[in-house]
Design a protein around this motif. Structure first.
Motif: not given
Length: 188
Positions: A80-86, A170-185
């Motif tokens: 969630m705090n990564a520059r590149y969440p994926r 899978v579900r939690l990682l996808a949610a974390a990636v989405n949160a990270g991408l939203r934060r990054k945006g």
């Protein structure tokens, strides 16, 4: 006839789609992933596993599964705090699944060491890792099977936890990636 605007970009054009910092991030992520797997495998083969009791084996399994949950939670926070969440999600999956497999391989090796004949053949560390992976992937070749009650309980635990790990992770990682991408945006 093919529309020139719809053709796939050339190799040079594809290469320019990624900046230098993105290429460095991918390279660093790949290196960290390889390092994580290497460290887990080396630790698995180096940690002494030959002097345990059934109680210590159960404790190892519980502590190992707790460690998997803690590592997973930490990795989700990092995503969630990564520059590149994926990229971080791939690292998290490798770390979590790798640790999970090493924990169960260790448990199977200890069970066989404590009670020979718990499996259809003696388990070396490599055999235990092989059995763990075939169980996790649901391939189950059948060449190694649990014979003792303790071995079967451990295998059932791996099966249930494996389903949870795959489904929840899978579900939690996808949610974390989405949160990270939203934060990054939202960042400038």
């Amino acid at each position: 006839m093919t529309d020139p605007a719809r053709r796939a970009p050339s190799k040079d054009a594809r290469r320019s789609l990624y900046s230098g910092s993105e290429r460095r991030a991918v390279t660093a992520s790949f290196a960290r992933t390889v390092a994580i797997l290497t460290a887990l495998i080396v630790a698995y083969y180096l940690v002494p596993l030959d002097t345990r009791t059934t109680l210590a084996t159960a404790l190892l399994l519980m502590c190992g599964l707790l460690a998997v949950a803690v590592v997973f939670g930490w990795e989700a926070w990092l995503i969630m705090n990564a520059r590149y969440p994926r990229l971080k999600a791939v690292e998290a999956l490798v770390a979590t699944v790798g640790l999970y497999l090493v924990v169960f391989a260790s448990v199977y090796h200890i069970i066989e060491h404590d009670t020979p004949g718990s499996f259809s053949e003696p388990l070396t560390r490599t055999d235990a890792l092989y059995f763990t992976l075939t169980t996790f992937t649901t391939v189950g070749y059948g060449d190694i099977t649990a014979r003792s009650e303790t071995g079967r309980v451990a295998v059932m635990c791996q099966m249930a936890c494996g389903l949870l790990l795959v489904g929840v992770a899978v579900r939690l990682l996808a949610a974390a990636v989405n949160a990270g991408l939203r934060r990054k945006g939202r960042e400038p």
